[in-house]
Each structure stands twice: as C-alpha cells, then as structure tokens.
Design an enzyme around this catalytic site. Structure first.
Site, PDB file in Angstrom:
ATOM      1  N   ILE A  36      48.310  60.837  65.954  1.00  0.00           N
ATOM      2  CA  ILE A  36      47.924  62.248  66.072  1.00  0.00           C
ATOM      3  C   ILE A  36      49.141  63.143  65.836  1.00  0.00           C
ATOM      4  CG2 ILE A  36      47.076  64.041  67.661  1.00  0.00           C
ATOM      5  CD1 ILE A  36      45.240  61.986  68.890  1.00  0.00           C
ATOM      6  N   ASP A  64      36.194  52.537  71.931  1.00  0.00           N
ATOM      7  CA  ASP A  64      37.481  52.815  72.584  1.00  0.00           C
ATOM      8  C   ASP A  64      37.546  52.333  74.026  1.00  0.00           C
ATOM      9  OD1 ASP A  64      38.219  54.072  70.269  1.00  0.00           O
ATOM     10  OD2 ASP A  64      38.743  55.988  71.209  1.00  0.00           O
ATOM     11  N   HIS A  98      42.676  50.330  34.453  1.00  0.00           N
ATOM     12  CA  HIS A  98      43.896  51.000  33.999  1.00  0.00           C
ATOM     13  C   HIS A  98      43.544  52.367  33.425  1.00  0.00           C
ATOM     14  CE1 HIS A  98      47.802  51.680  32.183  1.00  0.00           C
ATOM     15  NE2 HIS A  98      47.163  52.048  31.087  1.00  0.00           N
TER      16      HIS A  98
HETATM   17  P1  FAD Z   1      34.023  58.530  71.556  1.00  0.00           P
HETATM   18  O1  FAD Z   1      34.016  58.995  70.153  1.00  0.00           O
HETATM   19  O2  FAD Z   1      35.111  58.980  72.446  1.00  0.00           O
HETATM   20  O3  FAD Z   1      32.607  58.946  72.167  1.00  0.00           O
HETATM   21  C1  FAD Z   1      32.263  58.702  73.478  1.00  0.00           C
HETATM   22  C2  FAD Z   1      31.130  59.641  73.877  1.00  0.00           C
HETATM   23  O4  FAD Z   1      30.659  59.251  75.149  1.00  0.00           O
HETATM   24  C3  FAD Z   1      31.550  61.095  74.011  1.00  0.00           C
HETATM   25  O5  FAD Z   1      30.598  61.927  73.400  1.00  0.00           O
HETATM   26  C4  FAD Z   1      31.577  61.325  75.523  1.00  0.00           C
HETATM   27  O6  FAD Z   1      31.274  62.670  75.871  1.00  0.00           O
HETATM   28  C5  FAD Z   1      30.473  60.401  75.961  1.00  0.00           C
HETATM   29  N1  FAD Z   1      30.574  59.961  77.356  1.00  0.00           N
HETATM   30  C6  FAD Z   1      31.637  59.423  77.988  1.00  0.00           C
HETATM   31  N2  FAD Z   1      31.308  59.045  79.238  1.00  0.00           N
HETATM   32  C7  FAD Z   1      30.009  59.362  79.396  1.00  0.00           C
HETATM   33  C8  FAD Z   1      29.075  59.196  80.448  1.00  0.00           C
HETATM   34  N3  FAD Z   1      29.403  58.576  81.588  1.00  0.00           N
HETATM   35  N4  FAD Z   1      27.813  59.653  80.267  1.00  0.00           N
HETATM   36  C9  FAD Z   1      27.443  60.240  79.106  1.00  0.00           C
HETATM   37  N5  FAD Z   1      28.269  60.397  78.067  1.00  0.00           N
HETATM   38  C10 FAD Z   1      29.527  59.954  78.206  1.00  0.00           C
HETATM   39  N6  FAD Z   1      39.735  56.965  64.286  1.00  0.00           N
HETATM   40  C11 FAD Z   1      39.588  56.535  63.025  1.00  0.00           C
HETATM   41  O7  FAD Z   1      39.108  55.421  62.813  1.00  0.00           O
HETATM   42  N7  FAD Z   1      39.983  57.307  61.962  1.00  0.00           N
HETATM   43  C12 FAD Z   1      40.535  58.530  62.130  1.00  0.00           C
HETATM   44  O8  FAD Z   1      40.879  59.203  61.156  1.00  0.00           O
HETATM   45  C13 FAD Z   1      40.697  59.014  63.447  1.00  0.00           C
HETATM   46  N8  FAD Z   1      41.229  60.229  63.674  1.00  0.00           N
HETATM   47  C14 FAD Z   1      41.334  60.688  64.959  1.00  0.00           C
HETATM   48  C15 FAD Z   1      41.894  61.943  65.155  1.00  0.00           C
HETATM   49  C16 FAD Z   1      42.030  62.436  66.438  1.00  0.00           C
HETATM   50  C17 FAD Z   1      42.628  63.798  66.639  1.00  0.00           C
HETATM   51  C18 FAD Z   1      41.571  61.665  67.539  1.00  0.00           C
HETATM   52  C19 FAD Z   1      41.667  62.199  68.933  1.00  0.00           C
HETATM   53  C20 FAD Z   1      41.023  60.418  67.352  1.00  0.00           C
HETATM   54  C21 FAD Z   1      40.903  59.912  66.047  1.00  0.00           C
HETATM   55  N9  FAD Z   1      40.379  58.651  65.806  1.00  0.00           N
HETATM   56  C22 FAD Z   1      40.269  58.184  64.521  1.00  0.00           C
HETATM   57  C23 FAD Z   1      39.914  57.789  66.899  1.00  0.00           C
HETATM   58  C24 FAD Z   1      38.367  57.887  67.018  1.00  0.00           C
HETATM   59  O9  FAD Z   1      38.012  59.228  67.241  1.00  0.00           O
HETATM   60  C25 FAD Z   1      37.899  57.010  68.150  1.00  0.00           C
HETATM   61  O10 FAD Z   1      38.356  55.679  67.952  1.00  0.00           O
HETATM   62  C26 FAD Z   1      36.376  57.004  68.207  1.00  0.00           C
HETATM   63  O11 FAD Z   1      35.866  58.303  68.377  1.00  0.00           O
HETATM   64  C27 FAD Z   1      35.895  56.111  69.343  1.00  0.00           C
HETATM   65  O12 FAD Z   1      34.516  56.072  69.329  1.00  0.00           O
HETATM   66  P2  FAD Z   1      33.668  55.766  70.634  1.00  0.00           P
HETATM   67  O13 FAD Z   1      32.253  55.852  70.207  1.00  0.00           O
HETATM   68  O14 FAD Z   1      34.159  54.529  71.251  1.00  0.00           O
HETATM   69  O15 FAD Z   1      34.021  56.941  71.650  1.00  0.00           O
HETATM   70  P1  NAI Z   2      49.415  56.752  69.599  1.00  0.00           P
HETATM   71  O1  NAI Z   2      49.308  55.585  70.487  1.00  0.00           O
HETATM   72  O2  NAI Z   2      49.164  56.587  68.156  1.00  0.00           O
HETATM   73  O3  NAI Z   2      50.863  57.388  69.728  1.00  0.00           O
HETATM   74  C1  NAI Z   2      51.375  57.839  70.950  1.00  0.00           C
HETATM   75  C2  NAI Z   2      52.871  57.952  70.820  1.00  0.00           C
HETATM   76  O4  NAI Z   2      53.347  58.644  71.944  1.00  0.00           O
HETATM   77  C3  NAI Z   2      53.556  56.596  70.778  1.00  0.00           C
HETATM   78  O5  NAI Z   2      54.456  56.555  69.701  1.00  0.00           O
HETATM   79  C4  NAI Z   2      54.242  56.518  72.127  1.00  0.00           C
HETATM   80  O6  NAI Z   2      55.422  55.766  72.107  1.00  0.00           O
HETATM   81  C5  NAI Z   2      54.515  57.983  72.405  1.00  0.00           C
HETATM   82  N1  NAI Z   2      54.674  58.298  73.819  1.00  0.00           N
HETATM   83  C6  NAI Z   2      53.982  57.797  74.865  1.00  0.00           C
HETATM   84  N2  NAI Z   2      54.413  58.352  76.024  1.00  0.00           N
HETATM   85  C7  NAI Z   2      55.393  59.231  75.689  1.00  0.00           C
HETATM   86  C8  NAI Z   2      56.209  60.118  76.431  1.00  0.00           C
HETATM   87  N3  NAI Z   2      56.117  60.207  77.756  1.00  0.00           N
HETATM   88  N4  NAI Z   2      57.110  60.865  75.763  1.00  0.00           N
HETATM   89  C9  NAI Z   2      57.219  60.784  74.411  1.00  0.00           C
HETATM   90  N5  NAI Z   2      56.467  59.958  73.663  1.00  0.00           N
HETATM   91  C10 NAI Z   2      55.547  59.200  74.282  1.00  0.00           C
HETATM   92  O7  NAI Z   2      48.458  57.855  70.250  1.00  0.00           O
HETATM   93  P2  NAI Z   2      47.915  59.241  69.699  1.00  0.00           P
HETATM   94  O8  NAI Z   2      48.718  59.741  68.571  1.00  0.00           O
HETATM   95  O9  NAI Z   2      47.742  60.068  70.909  1.00  0.00           O
HETATM   96  O10 NAI Z   2      46.510  58.834  69.140  1.00  0.00           O
HETATM   97  C11 NAI Z   2      45.596  58.157  69.985  1.00  0.00           C
HETATM   98  C12 NAI Z   2      44.800  57.179  69.239  1.00  0.00           C
HETATM   99  O11 NAI Z   2      43.784  57.838  68.486  1.00  0.00           O
HETATM  100  C13 NAI Z   2      45.572  56.366  68.196  1.00  0.00           C
HETATM  101  O12 NAI Z   2      46.253  55.291  68.766  1.00  0.00           O
HETATM  102  C14 NAI Z   2      44.462  55.909  67.321  1.00  0.00           C
HETATM  103  O13 NAI Z   2      43.842  54.803  67.913  1.00  0.00           O
HETATM  104  C15 NAI Z   2      43.522  57.099  67.320  1.00  0.00           C
HETATM  105  N6  NAI Z   2      43.771  57.925  66.139  1.00  0.00           N
HETATM  106  C16 NAI Z   2      43.548  57.375  64.911  1.00  0.00           C
HETATM  107  C17 NAI Z   2      43.781  58.090  63.776  1.00  0.00           C
HETATM  108  C18 NAI Z   2      43.561  57.449  62.474  1.00  0.00           C
HETATM  109  O14 NAI Z   2      42.960  56.385  62.437  1.00  0.00           O
HETATM  110  N7  NAI Z   2      44.028  58.017  61.369  1.00  0.00           N
HETATM  111  C19 NAI Z   2      44.227  59.479  63.815  1.00  0.00           C
HETATM  112  C20 NAI Z   2      44.481  59.943  65.165  1.00  0.00           C
HETATM  113  C21 NAI Z   2      44.235  59.186  66.272  1.00  0.00           C
END
Ligand code: FAD
Ligand code: NAI
Length: 475
Positions: free
Chosen positions: A194, A322, A454
């Site tokens: 992120i 997750d 290509h």
């Molecule tokens: P979530 O997407 O977190 O969904 C869980 C849902 O459950 C939510 O709607 C929540 O409100 C609901 N919920 C939770 N507890 C309850 C409850 N008790 N009752 C009812 N509802 C509940 N991953 C990628 O693969 N590619 C990317 O490019 C990527 N970019 C990302 C960028 C950012 C900024 C972030 C934060 C994450 C990104 N991720 C990316 C990670 C990805 O978003 C997560 O891995 C994914 O959303 C996980 O899916 P999930 O269904 O497990 O959970």
């Molecule tokens: P991250 O795990 O990728 O990175 C967190 C970073 O914060 C690490 O490098 C860690 O060493 C550092 N860190 C931890 N504690 C710290 C502290 N106290 N001070 C300074 N640095 C510290 O987690 P991030 O970026 O928050 O993303 C969360 C997850 O969301 C990712 O691991 C990924 O699974 C998912 N994600 C996936 C994307 C994609 O697939 N393109 C894009 C964005 C998020």
C-alpha cells in the site's frame, strides 16, 4: 419460524461473494451477511477489495500515471503538452463511479443467482443440528440458521498504538484513497504494497512523499534483484524518499498536519507532513464473531485456523480469504471461495498456495510467482537463473518502457520452474503465463519452445527462459 439456508456466508468481499455465487450455481440456498457501509451510510457489497482496496487504488494509479505521462513523458514521443493539470475531484469521482459500477454489479449477480443479501453484522449465537447466526443491523436483530457456514470476514488496516487514525490527517487505506487535494508533503509509515502504490499515486500528482519503513531491507518479500531494481527506480529516478530501519517515535498533530519523530542508524529525525498514511499491514476480522459460542478455533494472530481445504475446527464451517493463513490477496480469497463451495457439494476443489501470483501496481509494475532466489539459497536448492532486461525488446522501446527485467529460476537438475519474477511495464499481465507454466509443472525449456508473439513484452519471458540454458538469442 427461523429462516434457514443450506449455506450462509459471513462477509461479501471477493472471497465471500465468489463463494456465494459458486454455492448458488451448485444449487444451494445461499444467504450472505455483510455489514459494509459506504461514507453515505449505504450498504455495499464487495468488501475491502471493491470499496477501499484493489479497485479504487488501481483507478487512482491509472489516473496519476496518465497525468505523469502527459506532464513529463510524452515529450519523448514528440508530443508537447503545456499546462497539464490534475482535477483531483474529477479523478476521485471517476474512481467512485468505478466502485459503484462494480459493487452494483455484485448486487445484480446476487439477484441473478437468487442469493439472499442480509445487511448487518453476523455472529454465531449457537449450534445444535444447525448453526444459529445472529444478524444485527442498528437496533434490529434476527437469528437465521444454516447447515454450512463460510466465514469470509476479511481484514482491516492495522493501526499503531498511540496513533489514532481519523482518516482526515492520519489515514489508513480508507482515507488515503479519498484525499480531495494533493498534499504538499505526504508521510507514509510502512514501505509495503500500500505504501508503494499509494505513495506513487500522490508523488506523481506532485506531493513530496517520504516513506518510513521499520525493516532494514527494502521489499523483503520480493526477489532481491527485483527489490534492488525497484529501489533504483523508485528512489533514485522517481524521487520517492524511503527511509529504512526506522523506529517510529512520538507523532504530534498540529494545525497543518503532523510531525513524526523517528530514529534510524543515522540518529533521531523528524518528518513534517500535511497528511500521514499508516500502511503497516492488516489484521483479520475475527472479533465479535461469536467464535466462543460455538468453539471456533482462532490463532494468537487472530486468524481462523483452517486446513488446506479451508475447513475450520468445526464441522461444516469453512473460512476463506484474508481471515485465514496465506497471502492477503483478493484472487487467493476468490479461489478459496470456489474451492469451499465445491467441497460442500462433494466435489474436489483445491487451491495451490504455491502458485498464487503477487503484483505490485507501481510503475514499473512488480509481479512474481513461486520462490525468490534468496529463498532457494536458504533452502539449499540447486537452481539455474535466466535474467533478461526489457531494454533490448522492440515493443518495450516503442512504448518507451524499457525499465526492468524478467528473471526465471529453474531447478538445476530437472529444469522445473521454481519462480518467475518480473519488474517492468505490464508485469501484472505477463505473470499469468508464469502461473500457467508453474501450475502445469513446466520446465524453462517448455517456455523456451513456446512461440511468443513479436513484437511483444512477453518475448522477454521467452528470452529469460532461453537464458536459463545460456542460449538467449537477443543478448
Ligand atoms: P474483505 O474484502 O475484507 O471483505 C470482508 C467483508 O466482510 C467486508 O465487507 C466486511 O465489512 C464484512 N464483514 C466482516 N466481519 C463481518 C461480520 N461479522 N458480519 C458481517 N460482515 C462482516 N489484493 C489484490 O489481490 N490485488 C490488489 O491490487 C489489492 N489492492 C489492495 C489495495 C488496498 C488499498 C488494500 C487495502 C487491499 C488491497 N488488496 C489487493 C487486498 C484485498 O483487498 C484483500 O485481500 C481482499 O479484499 C480480501 O477479501 P476478503 O473477501 O477475504 O475480505
Ligand atoms: P504490507 O505487509 O505489504 O507492508 C507493511 C510494511 O509496513 C512492511 O514493510 C512492514 O515492515 C512495515 N511496518 C510494519 N510495522 C511498522 C512500523 N511500526 N513502522 C514502520 N514500518 C512498519 O502491508 P500493507 O502495505 O499495509 O498492505 C496490506 C496488505 O494488503 C498487503 O500485504 C497485501 O496483502 C494487500 N495489498 C495488496 C496489493 C496488491 O496486491 N497489489 C495492494 C495493496 C495491499
């Protein structure tokens, strides 16, 4: 009479909504409980990924990349543009529209597949012959029952102790995706996925971005050669400032932002910024799930304990996405959702965690699947390497995107591919070939003997496969 379903899914992120659709396809009566509400208080499907994760971040990455191309890069093509400007409100409105289209799309898919959407918080309230789940929304609550439960509650941003997030000045992913103006100075804690993606967005639009990372190594999860190239490009060429080995100290809020005191091997320093993004990983959503009411096992890290088929400690209760072990990636969760639905139907669904692709959507993009070279060394595996840069590739030159390389690691004896690492334009698309190859147990020789179009960037994957056997044709 209680409403009763064959399958109840808790959570409608990518893992949960895909599980529900597959369950419905397989003929099960299916309900999904989700508590997500947007900033207007409206219930929305799609979870983190669609609302505040993958989708909005990729929309902003594309807008900011286009801005940077127009403002600074098109000159190379002989295209001169003066006075390029970014309208942040319009950029955000475009992003919001994409989010609405996709979350609305899931609502349509639920209707099409006759999936019941229950808005509110879901938690186990007990079990007998069936599982009882309480759904609460505001003051209203009802109990429903299910033969099978799929927990897909996802994750939430981890916050640091003593540093409350208000999503105005100190932001997690939710606030960082919604800035209404480009901050002059942006501080980011955590140089993970992120931090790099969103740090890149706001840097391209003009912010001075400083990322403070706790670890002494940059991008420790990536192959070391990729991490080294990424450091060269992001820090030396693009001007992202990244401090490694940082210990965060006191954070003081002022009228115009925050001051972060921190310490590195160079001593104590302070960073003044208008906005601060905290991106230090995510925590699984397992609190208030009623786990104790049914005896569901949750690990010390808060993950639901599952086996390779996402079965929990309870019969007929599964957990995906997750909220369980493995990478926190949307596509991994979706595949688990399909696997579990098929297992409930008595089929043989499975997910291979060893071939989940990773993509970081920076420019250049970073993508990999399988093992990194440092992991093979640590495991004592004998391997061969083929590494070829994009700089010799005609398509890359035509696109003015010659940074980076493809690196293939293959077993020294069997030639089976152990890992493919790409840093370069469109790495997110090229990695698909690598995943297919690894799923089919391909050798580097197999890729070397497959015809690649290509001119295309994928020719570099082909050349890297040839390079494993030291017979690259264009090097
Ligand atoms: P979530 O997407 O977190 O969904 C869980 C849902 O459950 C939510 O709607 C929540 O409100 C609901 N919920 C939770 N507890 C309850 C409850 N008790 N009752 C009812 N509802 C509940 N991953 C990628 O693969 N590619 C990317 O490019 C990527 N970019 C990302 C960028 C950012 C900024 C972030 C934060 C994450 C990104 N991720 C990316 C990670 C990805 O978003 C997560 O891995 C994914 O959303 C996980 O899916 P999930 O269904 O497990 O959970
Ligand atoms: P991250 O795990 O990728 O990175 C967190 C970073 O914060 C690490 O490098 C860690 O060493 C550092 N860190 C931890 N504690 C710290 C502290 N106290 N001070 C300074 N640095 C510290 O987690 P991030 O970026 O928050 O993303 C969360 C997850 O969301 C990712 O691991 C990924 O699974 C998912 N994600 C996936 C994307 C994609 O697939 N393109 C894009 C964005 C998020």
């Amino acid at each position: 009479m209680l409403k009763s379903y064959e399958v109840v899914v808790i959570g409608a992120g990518p893992a949960g909504y895909v599980a529900a659709i597959r369950c419905a396809q397989l003929g099960f009566s299916t309900a999904v409980i989700d508590e997500w509400k947007n900033d207007k208080g409206e219930a929305r499907l799609g979870g983190t990924c669609l609302n505040v994760g993958c989708i909005p971040s990729k929309a902003l990455l594309e807008s900011s990349e286009n801005y940077e191309r127009v403002a600074y890069k098109f000159g190379n093509h002989g295209i001169s543009v003066t006075g390029a400007k970014i309208d942040v409100a319009k950029m955000q409105a475009r992003k919001d529209k994409i989010v609405s289209q996709l979350t609305g799309g899931i609502e349509m898919l639920f209707k099409k597949n006759k999936i019941t959407w229950l808005k509110g918080h879901g938690k186990f309230s007990g079990s007998g012959e069936k599982y009882m789940i309480e759904v609460t929304d505001g003051g209203k609550s009802e109990i429903i029952e299910a033969n099978h439960v799929i927990i897909a509650t996802g994750s939430t941003a981890r916050h640091l102790p003593g540093l409350p997030v208000d999503n105005e000045t100190v932001c997690d992913n939710i606030g960082a995706l919604a800035f209404n103006a480009v901050p002059d100075k942006l501080g980011v804690i955590g140089a993970g996925v992120i931090g790099l993606e969103l740090g890149s967005v706001w840097r391209r639009l003009g912010a001075k971005v400083t990322i403070l990372e706790a670890l002494p190594d940059f991008l420790a999860a990536a192959d070391t050669a990729v991490a080294k190239e990424a450091w060269k490009v992001f820090v030396k060429e693009q001007g992202l400032e990244i401090k490694l080995g940082v210990k965060i100290g006191k954070v003081t809020r002022g009228k115009r932002g925050v001051t972060v005191e921190y310490e590195t091997s160079e001593g104590k320093q302070a960073l003044d910024c208008n906005k601060l993004v905290v991106s230090v990983g995510r925590v699984p959503n397992t609190t208030n799930l009623g786990a104790e009411a049914v005896g569901l096992k949750i690990s010390e890290r808060g993950l639901i304990e599952v086996d390779e088929h996402c079965r929990t400690s309870l019969p007929n209760v599964y957990a995906v996405g997750d909220v369980v072990r493995g990478p926190m990636l949307a596509h991994k969760g979706m595949d688990e959702g399909v696997m579990v639905a098929e297992r409930i139907a008595g089929q043989a669904g499975q997910v291979n965690l060893d071939t989940i692709p990773w993509v970081i959507y920076t420019a250049p993009e970073i993508a990999w699947v399988g093992k990194a070279e440092q992991q093979l060394k640590a495991d004592g595996v004998a391997y061969r390497v083929g590494q070829v840069p994009f700089s010799h590739n005609g398509r890359a030159m035509g696109q003015d995107e010659t940074t980076g390389f493809v690196k293939i690691l293959a077993d020294a004896k069997t030639d089976r591919i152990l890992g493919i690492h790409i840093i370069g334009s469109h790495a997110s698309e090229m990695i698909a070939e690598a995943v297919v190859a690894m799923e089919f147990g391909a050798s580097s020789e197999d890729i070397a003997r497959i015809c690649h179009a290509h001119p295309s960037l994928s020719e570099v994957v082909h050349e890297a496969a040839l390079a494993v056997d030291k017979r690259a044709l264009h090097m």
